[in-house]
Design a protein around this motif. Structure first.
Motif, PDB file in Angstrom:
ATOM      1  N   ARG A  40     -25.083 -19.869  23.477  1.00 33.34           N
ATOM      2  CA  ARG A  40     -24.717 -19.000  22.357  1.00 33.34           C
ATOM      3  C   ARG A  40     -25.921 -18.497  21.573  1.00 33.34           C
ATOM      4  O   ARG A  40     -25.860 -17.449  20.926  1.00 33.34           O
ATOM      5  N   ASP A  41     -27.035 -19.205  21.620  1.00 33.42           N
ATOM      6  CA  ASP A  41     -28.233 -18.775  20.891  1.00 33.42           C
ATOM      7  C   ASP A  41     -29.187 -17.957  21.750  1.00 33.42           C
ATOM      8  O   ASP A  41     -30.186 -17.446  21.251  1.00 33.42           O
ATOM      9  N   TRP A  42     -28.889 -17.835  23.049  1.00 36.73           N
ATOM     10  CA  TRP A  42     -29.790 -17.115  23.944  1.00 36.73           C
ATOM     11  C   TRP A  42     -29.435 -15.626  23.955  1.00 36.73           C
ATOM     12  O   TRP A  42     -28.281 -15.255  23.736  1.00 36.73           O
ATOM     13  N   PRO A  43     -30.399 -14.759  24.248  1.00 37.90           N
ATOM     14  CA  PRO A  43     -30.087 -13.329  24.322  1.00 37.90           C
ATOM     15  C   PRO A  43     -29.341 -12.933  25.594  1.00 37.90           C
ATOM     16  O   PRO A  43     -28.937 -11.794  25.747  1.00 37.90           O
ATOM     17  N   PHE A  44     -29.165 -13.882  26.504  1.00 38.04           N
ATOM     18  CA  PHE A  44     -28.388 -13.621  27.708  1.00 38.04           C
ATOM     19  C   PHE A  44     -27.418 -14.778  27.908  1.00 38.04           C
ATOM     20  O   PHE A  44     -27.433 -15.765  27.174  1.00 38.04           O
ATOM     21  N   ALA A  52     -31.088  -8.184  30.070  1.00 32.15           N
ATOM     22  CA  ALA A  52     -31.199  -8.642  28.687  1.00 32.15           C
ATOM     23  C   ALA A  52     -32.643  -8.670  28.201  1.00 32.15           C
ATOM     24  O   ALA A  52     -32.936  -8.319  27.054  1.00 32.15           O
ATOM     25  N   ARG A  53     -33.560  -9.051  29.079  1.00 31.88           N
ATOM     26  CA  ARG A  53     -34.967  -9.133  28.670  1.00 31.88           C
ATOM     27  C   ARG A  53     -35.502  -7.754  28.299  1.00 31.88           C
ATOM     28  O   ARG A  53     -36.164  -7.587  27.267  1.00 31.88           O
ATOM     29  N   LEU A 488     -35.698 -21.183  36.246  1.00 33.76           N
ATOM     30  CA  LEU A 488     -34.947 -20.347  37.169  1.00 33.76           C
ATOM     31  C   LEU A 488     -35.328 -18.881  36.986  1.00 33.76           C
ATOM     32  O   LEU A 488     -35.489 -18.403  35.865  1.00 33.76           O
ATOM     33  N   ILE A 489     -35.461 -18.174  38.090  1.00 32.17           N
ATOM     34  CA  ILE A 489     -35.687 -16.739  38.036  1.00 32.17           C
ATOM     35  C   ILE A 489     -34.341 -16.071  37.797  1.00 32.17           C
ATOM     36  O   ILE A 489     -33.459 -16.099  38.650  1.00 32.17           O
ATOM     37  N   GLN A 490     -34.194 -15.489  36.620  1.00 31.12           N
ATOM     38  CA  GLN A 490     -32.879 -14.994  36.213  1.00 31.12           C
ATOM     39  C   GLN A 490     -32.415 -13.795  37.041  1.00 31.12           C
ATOM     40  O   GLN A 490     -31.224 -13.533  37.131  1.00 31.12           O
TER      41      GLN A 490
END
Length: 500
Positions: A40-44, A52-53, A488-490
């Motif tokens: 919930r606190d992550w931008p993705f 997202a990045r 992990l490579i998103q």
């Protein structure tokens, strides 16, 4: 003046009240989903990383009003600008993306409510509420509408597009409606470029729905004006891109020049080439860009990348002509991946598919258990066939929207999120066969919507229970890791599951 009682207010404004209730319920479920989410606190989201990045970086530049170095206009600009406005209004992120996710959740909930408003004319009150409940509770949309995802904004423009076209197709539209449709189509294109490709499908629907007794000339004039307005919306961005493309061409004078007039993005030829070659999988893969060890980084100064940007369509079509059998299998793989969007269930636990599955590169999570995929695909086909019948003629617009998305998918990449983004058009088609069935059997006319509504309410109860625990859910993940930091490579394939 005697104040209205609640019952009188509901009776006088039923549409407004039902839309308000739909918005509230949709936003509540998104809030409950975030409360129990580990990201919930992550931008993705762990279920969808997407771009997202890039969106975060572009939004920071927008919020800070910083000049950016000239770069290829690859991503449409509207969603990063919206996120940048949120950063200005709420302040830049300080360790948590939750406030911005909640703001985007409001946008997603508003889309559900607005859809329910115009769905009433097609489905009636009961079935429009059921369709809205399915939209609100869709696990895929719980993920997308609480992530940095331009699908959330794109679905809103599609909702507006359908809502405007349906009533105006059979009449000579008013000038305010013409201007509104043109503006919406332009803004939709600045969110996702393929939205502009809806115009031929909208015009086909408008032509077939037109009352033949009305004069053709004013009808054609106003629809042409709507198209023109949508193109005018793109002009400021095209002028900005003009300077960028000229500077990029000046940096590499020995290479074939890039097109200077770019209304939105340059990704058409590039994506077509990446989606149609011998190593294509049906989903996103940067294999063509990676040749030569570029690690997925597009560089227009490299001759091989310049060729993809300029001649990607010709290169992809040449391969399809040379290997028709492989091309046909690839088209099937793309459609199969797109239909994976139907595998996603409802509620915060993704019922019935569950939370064990994979997240393909730049796509949303899809459960291993595809219990819903083919039954819902059959239901969608049934809805589209029913739309060909005269009593259900307004649904033809929605079928044409789905057809447009199918063609986009076959030309480019097969994304499960590509199916989710057309929910404003797709859900009424899924519900239509059930509505027709219930109307033919009096016993089902009341029982079926009531049962569906009761089952949907259980999803809100489950979400409340999980959120009340106060401890976010734990998820396990595996995939390719970065050699430097071990993370992990998103952008690669990631496998997810709940721990035992």
């Amino acid at each position: 003046m005697v104040p209205l009682s609640l019952r009188d207010a509901l009776r006088r404004h039923p549409v407004a009240w039902s839309m308000a209730a739909t918005f509230t319920a949709s936003l509540l479920l998104r809030g409950l989903y975030l409360a129990a989410s580990p990201d919930r606190d992550w931008p993705f989201s762990v279920f969808f990383a997407g771009d997202a990045r890039f969106f975060h970086t572009a939004a920071l530049d927008f919020a800070r009003r910083q000049p950016t170095p000239p770069a290829l206009p690859y991503h449409p600009p509207l969603f990063p600008a919206l996120l940048g406005l949120l950063y200005r209004a709420l302040g830049e992120p300080q360790g948590s993306a939750l406030p911005y996710k909640l703001a985007l959740a409001c946008l997603g909930a508003a889309t559900v409510a607005l859809c329910q408003g115009w769905w009433r004319r097609l489905l009636g009150t009961a079935w429009s509420l059921i369709a809205a409940g399915l939209y609100a509770a869709s696990f895929g949309w719980l993920v997308l509408s609480t992530s940095y995802s331009n699908e959330t904004l794109s679905a809103l423009w599609l909702c507006f597009t359908c809502a405007l076209v349906l009533p105006m197709a059979s009449v000579i539209p008013s000038w305010p409606t013409v201007l509104a449709l043109g503006a919406v189509m332009g803004l939709g294109t600045l969110t996702r470029a393929e939205h502009l490709g809806l115009w031929p499908f909208l015009l086909v629907y408008a032509w077939t729905a037109r009352e033949r007794t009305r004069a053709l000339k004013p009808w054609a004039l106003r629809w042409s004006a709507a198209v023109a307005v949508s193109l005018l919306v793109l002009v400021p961005g095209a002028l900005k891109n003009l300077d960028t493309m000229r500077e990029l061409n000046a940096r590499a004078p020995t290479l074939e020049p890039l097109p200077e007039w770019v209304p939105v993005t340059v990704y058409g030829p590039l994506n077509f080439a990446m989606a149609n070659h011998a190593g294509a999988t049906g989903g996103f893969t940067p294999a063509l860009i990676n040749q030569g060890g570029h690690n997925g980084q597009l560089d227009a100064s490299r001759p091989e990348h310049r060729r993809l940007l300029l001649h990607g369509y010709a290169q992809g079509l040449r391969w399809m002509a040379d290997a028709p059998g492989a091309a046909a299998r690839l088209l099937g793989a793309k459609l199969d991946r797109w239909l994976d969007g139907l595998s996603l269930g409802v509620g915060v636990s993704d019922v019935p598919g569950g939370l064990t599955g994979e997240r393909a590169p730049v796509d949303v999570f899809v459960p291993d258990a595809g219990l819903l995929k083919w039954p819902l695909a059959a239901l969608l086909l049934a809805g589209m066939l029913l739309s060909l019948q005269r009593p259900h003629a307004p649904f033809r617009l929605l079928s044409l929207v789905v057809l447009h998305r199918v063609l986009v998918t076959l030309a480019f990449f097969g994304y499960a999120r590509g199916l989710l983004v057309i929910f404003p058009a797709l859900l009424p088609l899924l519900v239509l066969p059930l509505k027709v069935l219930s109307e033919r059997h009096a016993a089902l006319a009341r029982a079926l919507p009531a049962l569906a509504g009761a089952l949907l309410l259980l999803l809100w109860a489950e979400a409340a229970v999980l959120a009340a625990r106060g401890v976010p859910r734990r998820l396990m993940a595996s995939g390719t890791t970065d050699a430097v930091n071990g993370k992990l490579i998103q952008d690669d394939r990631v496998r997810l599951w709940l721990p035992p």
